[in-house]
Design an enzyme around this catalytic site. Structure first.
Site, PDB file in Angstrom:
ATOM      1  N   TYR A  84       2.115  -4.056  -2.578  1.00 27.68           N
ATOM      2  CA  TYR A  84       1.045  -3.489  -3.399  1.00 27.68           C
ATOM      3  C   TYR A  84      -0.294  -3.948  -2.829  1.00 27.68           C
ATOM      4  O   TYR A  84      -0.638  -5.134  -2.870  1.00 27.68           O
ATOM      5  CB  TYR A  84       1.191  -3.940  -4.851  1.00 27.68           C
ATOM      6  CG  TYR A  84       2.395  -3.376  -5.557  1.00 27.68           C
ATOM      7  CD1 TYR A  84       2.304  -2.185  -6.282  1.00 27.68           C
ATOM      8  CD2 TYR A  84       3.631  -4.027  -5.499  1.00 27.68           C
ATOM      9  CE1 TYR A  84       3.403  -1.658  -6.938  1.00 27.68           C
ATOM     10  CE2 TYR A  84       4.745  -3.500  -6.148  1.00 27.68           C
ATOM     11  CZ  TYR A  84       4.631  -2.321  -6.860  1.00 27.68           C
ATOM     12  OH  TYR A  84       5.729  -1.803  -7.510  1.00 27.68           O
TER      13      TYR A  84
ATOM     14  N   ASP B  73      -0.611   5.583  -5.916  1.00 27.21           N
ATOM     15  CA  ASP B  73      -1.244   5.649  -7.229  1.00 27.21           C
ATOM     16  C   ASP B  73      -2.016   6.954  -7.391  1.00 27.21           C
ATOM     17  O   ASP B  73      -2.344   7.641  -6.407  1.00 27.21           O
ATOM     18  CB  ASP B  73      -2.195   4.467  -7.422  1.00 27.21           C
ATOM     19  CG  ASP B  73      -1.458   3.148  -7.597  1.00 27.21           C
ATOM     20  OD1 ASP B  73      -0.257   3.186  -7.932  1.00 27.21           O
ATOM     21  OD2 ASP B  73      -2.083   2.087  -7.383  1.00 27.21           O
TER      22      ASP B  73
ATOM     23  N   TYR C 234      -2.729   1.584   5.791  1.00 22.31           N
ATOM     24  CA  TYR C 234      -3.674   1.779   4.699  1.00 22.31           C
ATOM     25  C   TYR C 234      -5.102   1.574   5.185  1.00 22.31           C
ATOM     26  O   TYR C 234      -5.358   0.815   6.126  1.00 22.31           O
ATOM     27  CB  TYR C 234      -3.428   0.759   3.577  1.00 22.31           C
ATOM     28  CG  TYR C 234      -2.102   0.853   2.894  1.00 22.31           C
ATOM     29  CD1 TYR C 234      -1.906   1.677   1.785  1.00 22.31           C
ATOM     30  CD2 TYR C 234      -1.016   0.074   3.328  1.00 22.31           C
ATOM     31  CE1 TYR C 234      -0.681   1.742   1.143  1.00 22.31           C
ATOM     32  CE2 TYR C 234       0.215   0.136   2.690  1.00 22.31           C
ATOM     33  CZ  TYR C 234       0.377   0.968   1.599  1.00 22.31           C
ATOM     34  OH  TYR C 234       1.582   1.031   0.964  1.00 22.31           O
TER      35      TYR C 234
END
Length: 386
Positions: free
Chosen positions: A349, A213, A277
């Site tokens: 996601y 993003d 992440y």
């Protein structure tokens, strides 16, 4: 006998040595022109012994119209067409009129010829040899350029094959998209492509192996990408110098730049990747160190059923994807924040994994906590190649 069949052909058709030799291309070695000259020579020796006049080479070949005599001229036109274009390898293709090809096939059928070679194949080979000798360039199966020649009109079409460059990028700042978007002055793609377009003189197309993003950084070992440079005028690019130029932006860094084949480029973009992440999780209702640790313990190895997130429903197919969380570790920060370090399948996601996306992601961090949680900040730490 070859000479007997050649004699029958030449009784009713006036052929140059190229077209005569090409009828018997599957026999022996050498060029078709050499083969045609040899057949005509032996045939005329036999005719001389029988007191018959020789069969001379006609002034104009009825099949090809002496097109092979145009090769020196067409070689020069090819050089003109490629002026200013950097290349080392090439191929030649041609567009012959249908009438010529049909007449050739009719000739084969008329005399039962099964050893012939099509005219365009010989022409491409002979023109390629002449061009290679004139320029010092080589032919190749996957060439830098392809010349499409119309032998009779003299028109030359130059196809410049793309360059493919592999690399990995780090996005060091938040607030820039991977590819151009309205309301953003630049993107990862524009910063990288600007350097490649300027150096190559071609049009650059950026293709990332996945995306992050706008507000997410891409750190660690970087995300794989491919740059396709269409119709480059320069092919000998200094990739180290280009990396320095891109990295000087302070926003994007590139690593491991190298040239790849079209097949390798396609494989890069279809690899399956796990991703690492680091997420900063906000829990407005409060969170304890024990709750954070419990969430991480429950997430590890968990299978996630995720319907296409609400925020991207207009640009992604609305379906349920099944992905797995492979590793999860928590670090409590304060009464409302903790960090989650995750290793997951590609395509999961993370923001929705934390929030639950109004029930579209099951289970979620919010589900496991029993209270709403939000992703306040997210970074991709590494792309893990499998």
């Amino acid at each position: 006998m070859i000479t007997e069949k050649a004699a029958k052909v030449l009784e009713s058709h006036e052929l140059c040595d190229h077209c005569l030799g090409r009828l018997f291309a599957g026999l022996g070695k050498g060029t078709n022109e050499e083969r045609g000259k040899a057949i005509r020579f032996v045939l005329n020796m036999e005719r001389s012994a029988e007191g018959l006049p020789p069969v001379e080479r006609p002034e104009t070949c009825e099949l090809c119209g002496n097109v092979f005599e145009r090769i020196p001229e067409l070689t020069g036109r090819m050089e003109e067409a490629a002026a200013g274009v950097e290349f080392e390898t090439f191929l030649v293709g041609s567009r012959f009129p249908e009438e010529v090809k049909e007449n050739e096939k009719a000739l084969w059928e008329e005399f039962g010829i099964e050893t012939a070679e099509p005219i365009n194949r010989e022409f491409n080979r002979e023109l390629g040899k002449a061009f290679g000798k004139a320029t010092g360039k080589d032919t190749a199966k996957n060439p830098d350029v392809v010349f499409i020649v119309e032998p009779y009109s003299g028109r030359i079409e130059l196809q410049i094959n793309p360059l493919y460059i592999y690399g990995r990028y780090r996005k060091l700042v938040r607030g820039i998209p991977q590819t151009p978007l309205p309301d953003f002055d630049e993107s990862v793609a524009s910063i990288i492509c600007r350097a490649f377009s300027r150096a190559s003189g071609g049009k650059c197309v950026f293709k990332g192996a996945g995306r992050e993003d706008v507000d997410v950084r891409m750190l660690g070992n970087g995300r794989p990408f491919i740059v396709e440079v269409k119709r480059p005028k320069k092919r000998k690019l200094d990739l180290d110098a280009m990396a320095k130029e891109i990295n000087a932006s302070g926003k994007v860094e590139v690593l491991n730049l190298r040239f790849v084949s079209p097949k390798e480029a396609e494989e890069v973009l279809t690899w399956s990747h796990r991703k690492e992440y680091l997420a900063l999780v906000l829990v407005e209702d409060g969170v304890t160190p024990e709750e954070a640790e419990d969430v991480a313990r429950k997430l590890k190895g968990l299978e996630i059923h995720q319907r296409t997130p609400w925020r991207v429903r207009n640009v992604r197919a609305d379906k349920v994807r099944v992905r797995r969380v492979h590793e999860a570790k928590a670090r409590w920060l304060d009464g409302k924040h903790f960090e989650l370090r995750l290793v997951t399948d590609g395509g999961l996601y993370i923001k929705e994994l934390i929030s639950g996306d109004k029930g579209r992601t099951k289970p979620s961090v919010s589900d496991l906590l029993g209270k709403p949680a939000w992703c306040k900040r997210l970074d991709v730490m590494n792309i893990l190649d499998e």
